[in-house]
Design a protein around this motif. Structure first.
Motif, PDB file in Angstrom:
ATOM      1  N   PRO A   1      19.703   2.971  16.543  1.00  0.00           N
ATOM      2  CA  PRO A   1      20.826   3.446  15.722  1.00  0.00           C
ATOM      3  C   PRO A   1      21.671   2.347  15.093  1.00  0.00           C
ATOM      4  O   PRO A   1      22.385   2.587  14.122  1.00  0.00           O
ATOM      5  CB  PRO A   1      21.645   4.284  16.705  1.00  0.00           C
ATOM      6  N   SER A   2      21.614   1.135  15.643  1.00  0.00           N
ATOM      7  CA  SER A   2      22.342   0.019  15.029  1.00  0.00           C
ATOM      8  C   SER A   2      21.667  -1.289  15.407  1.00  0.00           C
ATOM      9  O   SER A   2      20.956  -1.362  16.405  1.00  0.00           O
ATOM     10  CB  SER A   2      23.811   0.008  15.464  1.00  0.00           C
ATOM     11  N   GLY A   3      21.888  -2.301  14.587  1.00  0.00           N
ATOM     12  CA  GLY A   3      21.272  -3.599  14.796  1.00  0.00           C
ATOM     13  C   GLY A   3      20.603  -4.054  13.520  1.00  0.00           C
ATOM     14  O   GLY A   3      20.871  -3.535  12.434  1.00  0.00           O
ATOM     15  N   VAL A   4      19.719  -5.037  13.645  1.00  0.00           N
ATOM     16  CA  VAL A   4      19.053  -5.623  12.486  1.00  0.00           C
ATOM     17  C   VAL A   4      17.572  -5.261  12.502  1.00  0.00           C
ATOM     18  O   VAL A   4      16.882  -5.481  13.499  1.00  0.00           O
ATOM     19  CB  VAL A   4      19.221  -7.161  12.466  1.00  0.00           C
ATOM     20  N   VAL A   5      17.118  -4.709  11.385  1.00  0.00           N
ATOM     21  CA  VAL A   5      15.706  -4.393  11.196  1.00  0.00           C
ATOM     22  C   VAL A   5      15.151  -5.426  10.219  1.00  0.00           C
ATOM     23  O   VAL A   5      15.572  -5.492   9.063  1.00  0.00           O
ATOM     24  CB  VAL A   5      15.503  -2.972  10.633  1.00  0.00           C
ATOM     25  N   ILE A   6      14.248  -6.258  10.705  1.00  0.00           N
ATOM     26  CA  ILE A   6      13.600  -7.257   9.854  1.00  0.00           C
ATOM     27  C   ILE A   6      12.345  -6.609   9.269  1.00  0.00           C
ATOM     28  O   ILE A   6      11.488  -6.129  10.012  1.00  0.00           O
ATOM     29  CB  ILE A   6      13.244  -8.523  10.651  1.00  0.00           C
ATOM     30  N   LEU A   7      12.274  -6.579   7.944  1.00  0.00           N
ATOM     31  CA  LEU A   7      11.142  -5.980   7.246  1.00  0.00           C
ATOM     32  C   LEU A   7      10.277  -7.089   6.651  1.00  0.00           C
ATOM     33  O   LEU A   7      10.760  -7.913   5.866  1.00  0.00           O
ATOM     34  CB  LEU A   7      11.635  -5.062   6.123  1.00  0.00           C
ATOM     35  N   ARG A   8       9.007  -7.098   7.046  1.00  0.00           N
ATOM     36  CA  ARG A   8       8.094  -8.140   6.568  1.00  0.00           C
ATOM     37  C   ARG A   8       6.862  -7.492   5.955  1.00  0.00           C
ATOM     38  O   ARG A   8       6.413  -6.455   6.411  1.00  0.00           O
ATOM     39  CB  ARG A   8       7.677  -9.055   7.717  1.00  0.00           C
TER      40      ARG A   8
END
Length: 137
Positions: free
Chosen positions: A23-30
């Motif tokens: 629900p919260s935080g950092v999503v790194i998209l590669r």
């Protein structure tokens, strides 16, 4: 690690999984150019009921949708530039942060700062299908 192989019309499955479990935080998209990183963010924003237009922040560095969805692209300027602008402090704000083109160095910095990180690697399998590899570590 969880792996999904989905067509665009099936992306809601993955979107629901991420919203439920992260629900919260950092999503790194590669992933390669045009693999669907921004499309994934569009689907998240839509699922969370925010009506803002989602566009790639390639040239603006950051886009905000609603009060708690943030979208970054560090492709053009790199991690060092991102850090020099003080953007790491932004990633500690409450909400969901999507960083296109983040790498293991960014992941390590965030984890050492106590920020939750989800990495999603996207690979284009065919014109209408992608493989998504989720790493909640």
């Amino acid at each position: 690690m969880k792996i999904y192989k989905l067509k665009l019309e099936e992306l809601d499955t993955l979107v629901s999984e991420v919203i439920e479990n992260f629900p919260s935080g950092v999503v790194i998209l590669r992933g390669d150019l045009a693999c669907g990183k921004t499309t994934f963010v569009k689907e998240i924003v839509k699922k969370l009921g925010v009506s803002d237009d989602v566009t790639s922040p390639t040239f603006s560095l950051q886009q905000c949708y609603g009060d708690k969805i943030f979208h970054y692209d560090i492709y053009n300027h790199g991690l060092e530039h991102f850090i020099s602008l003080g953007m790491l402090e932004e990633l500690d704000r409450d909400g969901l942060h999507f960083v296109e083109w983040g790498d293991d160095e960014l992941k390590s910095i965030l984890q050492s700062a106590g920020i939750d990180v989800l990495t999603i690697d996207i690979e284009k399998i065919s014109q209408d299908k992608r493989e998504y590899r989720l790493d909640y570590a």
